[in-house]
Motif scaffolding. Structure first.
Motif, PDB file in Angstrom:
ATOM      1  N   CYS A  44    -108.900 -15.928 101.386  1.00 53.68           N
ATOM      2  CA  CYS A  44    -109.476 -16.980 101.894  1.00 53.68           C
ATOM      3  C   CYS A  44    -109.247 -18.229 100.661  1.00 53.68           C
ATOM      4  O   CYS A  44    -109.710 -17.811  99.685  1.00 53.68           O
TER       5      CYS A  44
ATOM      6  N   THR B  50    -103.335 -16.241 114.039  1.00 52.15           N
ATOM      7  CA  THR B  50    -104.666 -15.610 114.405  1.00 52.15           C
ATOM      8  C   THR B  50    -105.587 -16.116 113.249  1.00 52.15           C
ATOM      9  O   THR B  50    -105.237 -15.816 112.077  1.00 52.15           O
TER      10      THR B  50
ATOM     11  N   CYS C 112    -113.858 -15.527 107.812  1.00 55.52           N
ATOM     12  CA  CYS C 112    -114.231 -14.741 106.271  1.00 55.52           C
ATOM     13  C   CYS C 112    -115.495 -14.071 106.236  1.00 55.52           C
ATOM     14  O   CYS C 112    -116.421 -14.381 106.499  1.00 55.52           O
ATOM     15  N   SER C 113    -115.222 -12.899 105.805  1.00 60.14           N
ATOM     16  CA  SER C 113    -116.400 -11.857 105.496  1.00 60.14           C
ATOM     17  C   SER C 113    -117.318 -12.319 104.400  1.00 60.14           C
ATOM     18  O   SER C 113    -118.548 -12.135 104.472  1.00 60.14           O
TER      19      SER C 113
ATOM     20  N   TYR D 229    -110.505 -11.427  99.518  1.00 65.63           N
ATOM     21  CA  TYR D 229    -109.633 -10.684 100.244  1.00 65.63           C
ATOM     22  C   TYR D 229    -110.114  -9.184 100.470  1.00 65.63           C
ATOM     23  O   TYR D 229    -110.277  -8.551  99.525  1.00 65.63           O
ATOM     24  N   ARG D 230    -110.690  -8.562 101.609  1.00 68.54           N
ATOM     25  CA  ARG D 230    -111.053  -7.179 101.689  1.00 68.54           C
ATOM     26  C   ARG D 230    -112.057  -6.853 100.862  1.00 68.54           C
ATOM     27  O   ARG D 230    -112.184  -5.909 100.206  1.00 68.54           O
TER      28      ARG D 230
ATOM     29  N   LEU E  89    -106.644 -17.478 107.991  1.00 68.36           N
ATOM     30  CA  LEU E  89    -105.535 -16.662 108.597  1.00 68.36           C
ATOM     31  C   LEU E  89    -105.729 -15.079 108.234  1.00 68.36           C
ATOM     32  O   LEU E  89    -106.044 -14.764 107.354  1.00 68.36           O
ATOM     33  N   LEU E  90    -105.254 -14.368 109.262  1.00 65.32           N
ATOM     34  CA  LEU E  90    -105.416 -12.843 109.014  1.00 65.32           C
ATOM     35  C   LEU E  90    -104.579 -12.393 108.227  1.00 65.32           C
ATOM     36  O   LEU E  90    -103.279 -12.842 108.061  1.00 65.32           O
ATOM     37  N   HIS E  91    -104.884 -11.425 107.395  1.00 63.25           N
ATOM     38  CA  HIS E  91    -104.156 -10.914 106.236  1.00 63.25           C
ATOM     39  C   HIS E  91    -103.713 -11.778 105.339  1.00 63.25           C
ATOM     40  O   HIS E  91    -102.732 -11.630 104.546  1.00 63.25           O
ATOM     41  N   ARG E  92    -104.529 -12.929 104.904  1.00 61.97           N
ATOM     42  CA  ARG E  92    -104.612 -13.804 103.963  1.00 61.97           C
ATOM     43  C   ARG E  92    -105.827 -14.038 103.100  1.00 61.97           C
ATOM     44  O   ARG E  92    -106.869 -13.778 103.706  1.00 61.97           O
TER      45      ARG E  92
ATOM     46  N   HIS F  91    -112.884 -20.021 108.282  1.00 64.89           N
ATOM     47  CA  HIS F  91    -111.933 -19.415 109.257  1.00 64.89           C
ATOM     48  C   HIS F  91    -110.449 -19.657 108.292  1.00 64.89           C
ATOM     49  O   HIS F  91    -109.935 -20.449 107.979  1.00 64.89           O
TER      50      HIS F  91
ATOM     51  N   ILE G  87    -109.274 -15.507 111.646  1.00 71.11           N
ATOM     52  CA  ILE G  87    -110.658 -14.765 111.531  1.00 71.11           C
ATOM     53  C   ILE G  87    -111.638 -15.630 110.726  1.00 71.11           C
ATOM     54  O   ILE G  87    -111.257 -16.567 110.015  1.00 71.11           O
TER      55      ILE G  87
END
Ligand SMILES: [Zn+2]
Length: 62
Positions: free
Chosen positions: A44, A27, A31-32, A50-51, A39-42, A37, A29
């Protein structure tokens, strides 16, 4: 106790296992922070966020 009468062959074992071995793409996503682009829960790899927090310093900036 029930004992199998025949040894399960490699072909039969692998044929059975192959049913659940579906290949799926990971998956991705956006990056905010940078829109890359990732990987989810990784973290950047481009900006190291991250978060909403900077976790690592990206290699390009070092
Ligand atoms: Zn990023």
């Amino acid at each position: 106790m029930a004992v199998p009468r025949f040894k399960t062959s490699k072909a039969r074992t692998r044929r059975r296992q192959s049913i659940n071995m579906k290949l799926s793409s990971p998956t991705l996503i956006e990056c905010s922070t940078c829109g890359n682009h990732v990987l989810l829960h990784r973290v950047c790899p481009k900006c190291g966020f991250y978060r909403g927090k900077q976790i690592i310093v990206p290699e390009s900036k070092v």
